[in-house]
Scaffold this active site. Structure first.
Site, PDB file in Angstrom:
ATOM      1  N   HIS A   1      76.316  56.943  64.496  1.00  0.00           N
ATOM      2  CA  HIS A   1      76.533  57.517  65.829  1.00  0.00           C
ATOM      3  C   HIS A   1      75.230  57.851  66.540  1.00  0.00           C
ATOM      4  O   HIS A   1      75.219  58.060  67.747  1.00  0.00           O
ATOM      5  CB  HIS A   1      77.453  58.742  65.753  1.00  0.00           C
TER       6      HIS A   1
ATOM      7  N   ASP B   1      79.790  56.044  58.872  1.00  0.00           N
ATOM      8  CA  ASP B   1      78.805  56.536  59.839  1.00  0.00           C
ATOM      9  C   ASP B   1      77.373  56.362  59.312  1.00  0.00           C
ATOM     10  O   ASP B   1      76.544  57.264  59.420  1.00  0.00           O
ATOM     11  CB  ASP B   1      79.073  58.003  60.188  1.00  0.00           C
TER      12      ASP B   1
ATOM     13  N   SER C   1      71.260  64.878  63.012  1.00  0.00           N
ATOM     14  CA  SER C   1      72.107  63.806  62.490  1.00  0.00           C
ATOM     15  C   SER C   1      71.266  62.645  61.983  1.00  0.00           C
ATOM     16  O   SER C   1      70.352  62.177  62.656  1.00  0.00           O
ATOM     17  CB  SER C   1      73.054  63.298  63.579  1.00  0.00           C
TER      18      SER C   1
END
Length: 520
Positions: free
Chosen positions: A142, A172, A246
């Site tokens: 993402h 992911d 992230s």
């Protein structure tokens, strides 16, 4: 504290009551090493291998809703020095013409937009880490999803253009590659299965685009399911993780990667001490396949499953309580059906690994090699059976199995006393009334009484009854006969296989005595 007085000497001699030693009633003390005096030596070794990631795309593409790592100005107390610091920092990094950008602000890399070229803007700020000296970098999918330009910023502020190797949206994870004149520092993978709740961990990343930032905490929990996908098995940590972290690594105290920081739980958007990391033992295999072959091959069984509840376990005669994964549907032509796995089987062990609950099975199957022949232990007809299944490859999209059209006889609806249900045959009129497909079969539920056992189990008019106690039913009379037979056998629960708008599921229903006249 005052001590109790001794008993008088004249008291009759009574044998004292034996008191167990303290060690028998209290847990033994566990030797605990002291907290590290400083994380600095470990951080100095790890920082060079952790990178900041900046992506961009044409403004015509527009923002992508739901992206957690899009640049966003952090909230600071009004009037505090940080308020102006954050505002200036983010305004300087906005593209020309964007709200808040200073007049004449330069474009990326100190250049204004070229004549005729679309203007660009930063779309995502994230983190990553180098796992090979040749320039292989791991991050979250993402972070780079939809980007047409990816830049990697090293610890010494060197900026390198990155090439996207491959991604796996299901977990992911994304793999990037950069070119550099010299070997790059990298960090080793660790064994996430050895990480225990309470262990110290370090998170390093790029929160809010501020650059390399280190936070420390502990492993707060293991095996978290946060509803992100079928393979959820997250490590939870209280090490501060914010937007921009992230894709960054979670380290143990040996400097090994045990997780990829991926998500946070936060009503405010900032860290409240609940962060989630993909375990390294899952990420490492996915990253290796992406780097070597450009895609991930996962084992595929071809079943629909549901959780085994205490009532379902009771109805199946399972000893030892609820456990395993209940097969709601074995898809025709899939590996499970070819191996003899049936609807109503409960998978207890797969490839010599215990299936503790429903969500354990998809992860174990996916991690098993395509084409492997593995033993599967199922609970069937009151006992365990061992089958051998040859795994297929998980397709991108599972194609629903087809069934042969079958028209049931046109019988009048029948009331199932004690269950609050009326059932009827699948006539053309009922198919039109409930918008049922021509290939669907079974016995249709025509009415559900309010506050009845059926209503409590969320059975709806238009649902189909396919099986009762793992036996196929095709007419309302068969449904009624099976229920009465179970009552005569003294069974307290009947297991229905129901097909509704959400697919097939097993539903246990208590067999309350049918209503009728009271005996005289």
């Amino acid at each position: 504290m005052a001590q109790p007085a001794s008993p008088p000497a004249a008291a009759p001699a009574t044998p004292p009551v034996a008191t167990p030693p303290a060690a028998a009633v209290a847990p033994l003390p566990v030797p605990m090493p002291g907290a590290p005096e400083s994380f600095a030596p470990l951080v100095r070794r790890l920082l060079p291998a952790v990178v900041n990631i900046s992506t961009s795309q044409g403004t015509n593409a527009g923002p992508r809703p739901g992206r957690p790592d899009a640049p966003e100005t952090p909230q600071a107390p009004p009037g505090s020095p940080f308020e102006e610091f954050f505002r200036d920092f983010f305004n300087r990094n906005r593209p020309p013409g964007a709200p808040g950008a200073p007049p004449g602000a330069p474009g990326q890399q100190g250049e204004g937009p070229r004549q005729g070229a679309p203007s660009r803007r930063a779309q995502s700020l994230g983190s990553g880490f180098i796992v090979d000296a040749s320039g292989i970098i791991i991050t979250n999918n993402h972070v780079i999803d939809g980007a047409d330009e990816i830049n990697v910023i090293l610890q010494d502020n060197t900026t390198l253009r990155a090439t996207l190797v491959a991604t796996d949206p299901r977990t992911d994870i994304a793999v990037l590659r950069v070119q550099h004149t010299a070997p790059l520092p990298f960090v080793p993978w660790g064994d996430s299965d050895t990480a225990l709740v309470g262990d110290w961990v370090l998170a390093i990343g790029n929160p809010f685009g501020l650059g390399g930032t280190v936070t420390a905490g502990i492993v707060s929990a293991r095996g978290r399911d946060i509803r992100q996908g079928p393979f959820d098995d997250f490590i939870q940590t209280d090490a501060a993780i914010n937007r921009g972290n992230s894709g960054g690594p979670l380290f143990n105290m040996r400097g090994e990667i045990i997780g990829i920081n991926t998500a946070i739980y936060s009503p405010s958007g900032g860290s409240i001490g609940i962060g989630f990391s993909i375990p390294s033992n899952l990420a490492r295999g996915v990253a290796r396949q992406l780097a070597e072959g450009g895609r991930v091959r996962r084992g595929w069984l071809g079943v629909n499953i549901q959780q085994v509840t205490d009532e379902i376990a009771e109805s199946l005669g399972m000893r030892g309580g609820a456990r395993g994964a209940l097969i709601a549907r074995a898809q025709e032509g899939a590996p499970a059906a070819a191996a003899g796995i049936r609807n109503g089987d409960v998978v207890l062990r797969f490839n010599n690994q215990e299936v503790r609950e429903m969500r354990t099975l998809p992860r174990i199957v996916a991690e098993t090699a395509v084409g492997a022949q593995v033993p599967v232990i199922v609970w069937r007809d009151g006992k365990e059976e061992t089958l051998t299944v040859t795994l297929g490859e998980l397709p991108n999209e599972t194609t629903p199995a087809s069934t042969t059209p079958q028209q049931a006889p046109a019988d009048r609806p029948i009331e199932l006393s004690g269950l609050g249900l009326k059932v009827g045959s699948l006539t053309a009129e009922q198919r039109e009334r409930f918008r049922l497909r021509p290939e669907q079969r079974g016995v249709v539920v025509t009415e559900v009484a309010a506050n009845s056992p059926g209503a409590e189990r969320e059975i709806r008019a238009g649902d189909l009854i396919l099986e009762i106690q793992q036996e196929r039913v095709n007419t309302p009379q068969e449904v009624q006969e099976r229920i009465e037979r179970l009552r005569r056998q003294g069974r307290a629960t009947a297991l229905f296989l129901i097909e509704g708008a959400q697919g097939q599921r097993f539903v246990p229903l208590r067999l309350a005595p049918p209503r009728g006249p009271a005996p005289g």
